[in-house]
Design a protein around this motif. Structure first.
Motif, PDB file in Angstrom:
ATOM      1  N   ILE A  29       0.847  -1.198   0.000  1.00 47.82           N
ATOM      2  CA  ILE A  29       0.000   0.000   0.000  1.00 47.82           C
ATOM      3  C   ILE A  29       0.879   1.242   0.000  1.00 47.82           C
ATOM      4  CG2 ILE A  29      -1.773   1.286   1.233  1.00 47.82           C
ATOM      5  CD1 ILE A  29      -2.658  -1.401   2.471  1.00 47.82           C
ATOM      6  N   LEU A  30       0.691   2.080  -1.008  1.00 49.61           N
ATOM      7  CA  LEU A  30       1.376   3.354  -1.073  1.00 49.61           C
ATOM      8  C   LEU A  30       0.512   4.402  -0.396  1.00 49.61           C
ATOM      9  CD1 LEU A  30       3.649   5.219  -2.184  1.00 49.61           C
ATOM     10  CD2 LEU A  30       2.211   5.534  -4.217  1.00 49.61           C
ATOM     11  N   CYS A  31       1.073   5.098   0.587  1.00 51.94           N
ATOM     12  CA  CYS A  31       0.368   6.179   1.276  1.00 51.94           C
ATOM     13  C   CYS A  31       0.966   7.512   0.826  1.00 51.94           C
ATOM     14  CB  CYS A  31       0.500   6.027   2.794  1.00 51.94           C
ATOM     15  SG  CYS A  31      -0.329   4.568   3.454  1.00 51.94           S
ATOM     16  N   VAL A  32       0.140   8.376   0.259  1.00 53.34           N
ATOM     17  CA  VAL A  32       0.611   9.659  -0.259  1.00 53.34           C
ATOM     18  C   VAL A  32       0.070  10.782   0.601  1.00 53.34           C
ATOM     19  CG1 VAL A  32       0.570  11.259  -2.214  1.00 53.34           C
ATOM     20  CG2 VAL A  32       0.825   8.804  -2.616  1.00 53.34           C
ATOM     21  N   CYS A  33       0.977  11.686   0.970  1.00 58.39           N
ATOM     22  CA  CYS A  33       0.647  12.810   1.845  1.00 58.39           C
ATOM     23  C   CYS A  33       1.274  14.065   1.261  1.00 58.39           C
ATOM     24  CB  CYS A  33       1.213  12.534   3.241  1.00 58.39           C
ATOM     25  SG  CYS A  33       0.931  13.831   4.450  1.00 58.39           S
ATOM     26  N   LEU A  34       0.481  15.111   1.029  1.00 60.88           N
ATOM     27  CA  LEU A  34       1.027  16.382   0.539  1.00 60.88           C
ATOM     28  C   LEU A  34       1.361  17.330   1.687  1.00 60.88           C
ATOM     29  CD1 LEU A  34      -1.244  17.119  -2.559  1.00 60.88           C
ATOM     30  CD2 LEU A  34       1.049  16.115  -2.515  1.00 60.88           C
ATOM     31  N   SER A  35       0.910  17.012   2.898  1.00 62.23           N
ATOM     32  CA  SER A  35       1.114  17.907   4.048  1.00 62.23           C
ATOM     33  C   SER A  35       1.800  17.150   5.186  1.00 62.23           C
ATOM     34  CB  SER A  35      -0.228  18.494   4.515  1.00 62.23           C
ATOM     35  OG  SER A  35      -1.187  17.463   4.659  1.00 62.23           O
ATOM     36  N   SER A  36       3.044  16.764   4.933  1.00 66.38           N
ATOM     37  CA  SER A  36       3.814  16.095   5.982  1.00 66.38           C
ATOM     38  C   SER A  36       4.078  17.074   7.121  1.00 66.38           C
ATOM     39  CB  SER A  36       5.127  15.542   5.422  1.00 66.38           C
ATOM     40  OG  SER A  36       5.760  16.490   4.593  1.00 66.38           O
ATOM     41  N   THR A  37       4.350  16.507   8.299  1.00 61.05           N
ATOM     42  CA  THR A  37       4.362  17.302   9.526  1.00 61.05           C
ATOM     43  C   THR A  37       5.404  16.790  10.500  1.00 61.05           C
ATOM     44  OG1 THR A  37       1.978  17.728   9.347  1.00 61.05           O
ATOM     45  CG2 THR A  37       2.934  17.938  11.538  1.00 61.05           C
ATOM     46  N   ALA A  62       7.644  12.079  12.972  1.00 57.33           N
ATOM     47  CA  ALA A  62       7.304  12.396  11.588  1.00 57.33           C
ATOM     48  C   ALA A  62       5.846  12.013  11.403  1.00 57.33           C
ATOM     49  CB  ALA A  62       8.201  11.618  10.633  1.00 57.33           C
ATOM     50  N   SER A  63       5.063  12.949  10.867  1.00 58.89           N
ATOM     51  CA  SER A  63       3.620  12.724  10.854  1.00 58.89           C
ATOM     52  C   SER A  63       2.990  13.341   9.617  1.00 58.89           C
ATOM     53  CB  SER A  63       3.016  13.294  12.150  1.00 58.89           C
ATOM     54  OG  SER A  63       1.662  12.970  12.295  1.00 58.89           O
ATOM     55  N   GLY A  64       1.670  13.472   9.659  1.00 60.07           N
ATOM     56  CA  GLY A  64       0.852  13.819   8.516  1.00 60.07           C
ATOM     57  C   GLY A  64      -0.115  12.663   8.314  1.00 60.07           C
ATOM     58  N   GLY A 164       2.390  -2.236  -6.446  1.00 61.13           N
ATOM     59  CA  GLY A 164       1.543  -2.210  -5.254  1.00 61.13           C
ATOM     60  C   GLY A 164       0.114  -2.618  -5.550  1.00 61.13           C
ATOM     61  N   ASP A 165      -0.659  -2.735  -4.477  1.00 66.98           N
ATOM     62  CA  ASP A 165      -2.064  -3.136  -4.583  1.00 66.98           C
ATOM     63  C   ASP A 165      -3.029  -1.970  -4.437  1.00 66.98           C
ATOM     64  OD1 ASP A 165      -1.353  -5.856  -4.755  1.00 66.98           O
ATOM     65  OD2 ASP A 165      -1.184  -5.980  -2.578  1.00 66.98           O
ATOM     66  N   ALA A 166      -2.604  -0.920  -3.731  1.00 65.83           N
ATOM     67  CA  ALA A 166      -3.560   0.138  -3.402  1.00 65.83           C
ATOM     68  C   ALA A 166      -2.846   1.445  -3.099  1.00 65.83           C
ATOM     69  CB  ALA A 166      -4.409  -0.276  -2.197  1.00 65.83           C
ATOM     70  N   LEU A 167      -3.616   2.524  -3.247  1.00 67.43           N
ATOM     71  CA  LEU A 167      -3.171   3.866  -2.887  1.00 67.43           C
ATOM     72  C   LEU A 167      -4.061   4.388  -1.777  1.00 67.43           C
ATOM     73  CD1 LEU A 167      -1.679   6.638  -3.459  1.00 67.43           C
ATOM     74  CD2 LEU A 167      -3.571   7.125  -5.032  1.00 67.43           C
ATOM     75  N   LEU A 168      -3.455   4.863  -0.702  1.00 67.86           N
ATOM     76  CA  LEU A 168      -4.166   5.581   0.350  1.00 67.86           C
ATOM     77  C   LEU A 168      -3.666   7.016   0.293  1.00 67.86           C
ATOM     78  CD1 LEU A 168      -4.732   4.393   4.036  1.00 67.86           C
ATOM     79  CD2 LEU A 168      -4.342   6.774   3.436  1.00 67.86           C
ATOM     80  N   PHE A 169      -4.532   7.917  -0.160  1.00 71.53           N
ATOM     81  CA  PHE A 169      -4.156   9.316  -0.335  1.00 71.53           C
ATOM     82  C   PHE A 169      -4.924  10.141   0.686  1.00 71.53           C
ATOM     83  CE2 PHE A 169      -4.272  13.088  -3.538  1.00 71.53           C
ATOM     84  CZ  PHE A 169      -3.348  13.767  -2.765  1.00 71.53           C
ATOM     85  N   ALA A 170      -4.200  10.759   1.614  1.00 74.29           N
ATOM     86  CA  ALA A 170      -4.860  11.428   2.735  1.00 74.29           C
ATOM     87  C   ALA A 170      -4.209  12.767   3.042  1.00 74.29           C
ATOM     88  CB  ALA A 170      -4.814  10.534   3.980  1.00 74.29           C
ATOM     89  N   GLY A 171      -5.036  13.702   3.468  1.00 75.27           N
ATOM     90  CA  GLY A 171      -4.513  14.969   3.964  1.00 75.27           C
ATOM     91  C   GLY A 171      -4.822  16.135   3.051  1.00 75.27           C
ATOM     92  N   GLY A 325      -0.975   7.834  15.149  1.00 71.07           N
ATOM     93  CA  GLY A 325      -0.947   6.749  14.177  1.00 71.07           C
ATOM     94  C   GLY A 325      -0.156   5.580  14.699  1.00 71.07           C
ATOM     95  N   ALA A 326      -0.626   4.978  15.784  1.00 70.63           N
ATOM     96  CA  ALA A 326       0.062   3.819  16.378  1.00 70.63           C
ATOM     97  C   ALA A 326      -0.973   2.940  17.055  1.00 70.63           C
ATOM     98  CB  ALA A 326       1.113   4.269  17.391  1.00 70.63           C
ATOM     99  N   ILE A 327      -0.815   1.634  16.903  1.00 76.02           N
ATOM    100  CA  ILE A 327      -1.743   0.695  17.539  1.00 76.02           C
ATOM    101  C   ILE A 327      -1.019  -0.205  18.521  1.00 76.02           C
ATOM    102  CG2 ILE A 327      -3.410   0.720  15.658  1.00 76.02           C
ATOM    103  CD1 ILE A 327      -2.125  -1.870  14.608  1.00 76.02           C
ATOM    104  N   ARG A 328       0.239   0.076  18.780  1.00 78.67           N
ATOM    105  CA  ARG A 328       0.995  -0.665  19.796  1.00 78.67           C
ATOM    106  C   ARG A 328       2.114   0.217  20.335  1.00 78.67           C
ATOM    107  NH1 ARG A 328       5.614  -2.162  17.088  1.00 78.67           N
ATOM    108  NH2 ARG A 328       5.477  -2.630  14.867  1.00 78.67           N
TER     109      ARG A 328
END
Length: 328
Positions: A29-37, A62-64, A164-171, A325-328
């Motif tokens: 999964i490719l995650c694309v972010c234009l507003s990294s933080t 490192a976030s966004g 890849g299988d999918a794009l997750l584009f967020a932000g 963005g953490a589950i553990r």
């Protein structure tokens, strides 16, 4: 700084990080972010406006939105996701140092002029409250992303969509990127036959829908109402609107509502997903964790209700962590 050495080092870093997608056979999964933080999380026993407030602990990450989702995806399935994002060259060393110390982040940076923005999360234990403070960098006409950066970004998306299988584009889209860049990114992935989860809203989403239709749209209640209704909606009105819009677009629409049930529709069929009741630590990135959990499970079996349950579980686990963005 020696910019020739910097560019060479960046290229080597990208190649090393990029290889994670080739080795995971489960999903990519490719995650694309234009507003990294650069996210600074400050924890207080109690916080009072107008007083001197001293943290008990604090951290930087490192976030966004898409980076947060990518972190969760890699915690669910090690090496399953890479994040593609712009990084301002004025504080790129610091941002990439945060990445290098995060085992759950693999980042392909697109270096641009200016600074990566900084955000603060204030956690008040006494009220179990989360306050977000966002400091966007000033728009400087000399610090536009420019055609070169956009070409590099789109070429990278095209390359990853071959494997890849999918794009997750967020932000959100910062002002230095062209008005149709979100549509172009989604279009590249859809033309490659990949699943696209879009987690952005407003004019950028409407512009994208004029060009192509992501299979999954995930936004929160306020964003949905502002985009498709231009007013607040009652629960009954929201349900009717989401089911109608999903049927019209022949896709999945998911609307998160904080502590209230998530309202979703798959090609017009309504679903509700209860949210786990708990004592939250940090609600930052719960929506990003929800998106990651949903896409991870949906790619496995295409079972909508099961994916919604997995998404709610990830959002709840994130709410119990101080890391965005953490589950553990």
């Amino acid at each position: 700084m020696d910019y020739n050495a910097f560019a060479l080092g960046s290229q080597r870093y990208r190649i090393a990080k990029k290889s994670c997608l080739y080795h995971n056979k489960n999903m990519n999964i490719l995650c694309v972010c234009l507003s990294s933080t650069i996210q600074r999380t400050l924890c207080f026993d109690s916080f009072a406006l107008g007083d001197v407030n001293r943290t008990k602990i604090w951290r930087e990450d490192a976030s966004g939105k898409a980076l947060n989702a990518s972190r969760v995806l890699n915690q669910l399935e090690s090496g399953s996701s890479i994040a593609l994002c712009p990084v301002g060259n004025k504080n790129s060393d610091h941002f990439m140092d945060l990445v290098s110390h995060d085992d759950a982040l693999h980042v392909h940076p697109i270096y641009i002029e200016g600074k990566t923005r900084t955000c603060w999360t204030l956690l008040d234990d006494s009220h179990a409250s989360t306050t977000e403070v966002i400091a966007d960098e000033p728009v400087d006409p000399y610090h536009l992303a420019g055609a070169e950066a956009e070409i590099e970004l789109l070429e990278a998306v095209k390359e990853y969509m071959q494997i890849g299988d999918a794009l997750l584009f967020a932000g959100s889209r910062p002002a230095q990127w062209s008005a149709n860049i979100c549509a172009r990114i989604c279009e590249v992935a859809l033309k490659a036959g990949k699943i696209v989860l879009a987690d952005f809203w407003g004019k950028d989403l409407l512009t994208t829908l004029q060009t192509c239709t992501p299979q999954i749209i995930k936004i929160n209640n306020e964003e949905y109402c502002a985009t498709f209704a231009q007013k607040s909606l009652s629960e009954e009105e929201l349900i009717a609107s989401v089911t109608q819009k999903s049927k019209e677009l022949h896709n999945i629409i998911i609307v998160t509502r904080g502590t209230e049930d998530t309202i979703a529709a798959d090609d017009g069929t309504l679903f509700r997903q209860p949210i786990e009741k708990l004592h939250p630590v940090n609600t930052t990135a719960c929506g990003d964790s929800f998106a990651a959990g949903f896409l991870n499970e949906y790619l496995k079996a295409k079972e909508f209700s099961v994916a919604l349950k997995a998404a709610a579980w990830c959002a709840a686990r994130n709410a119990q962590s101080i890391v965005p963005g953490a589950i553990r």
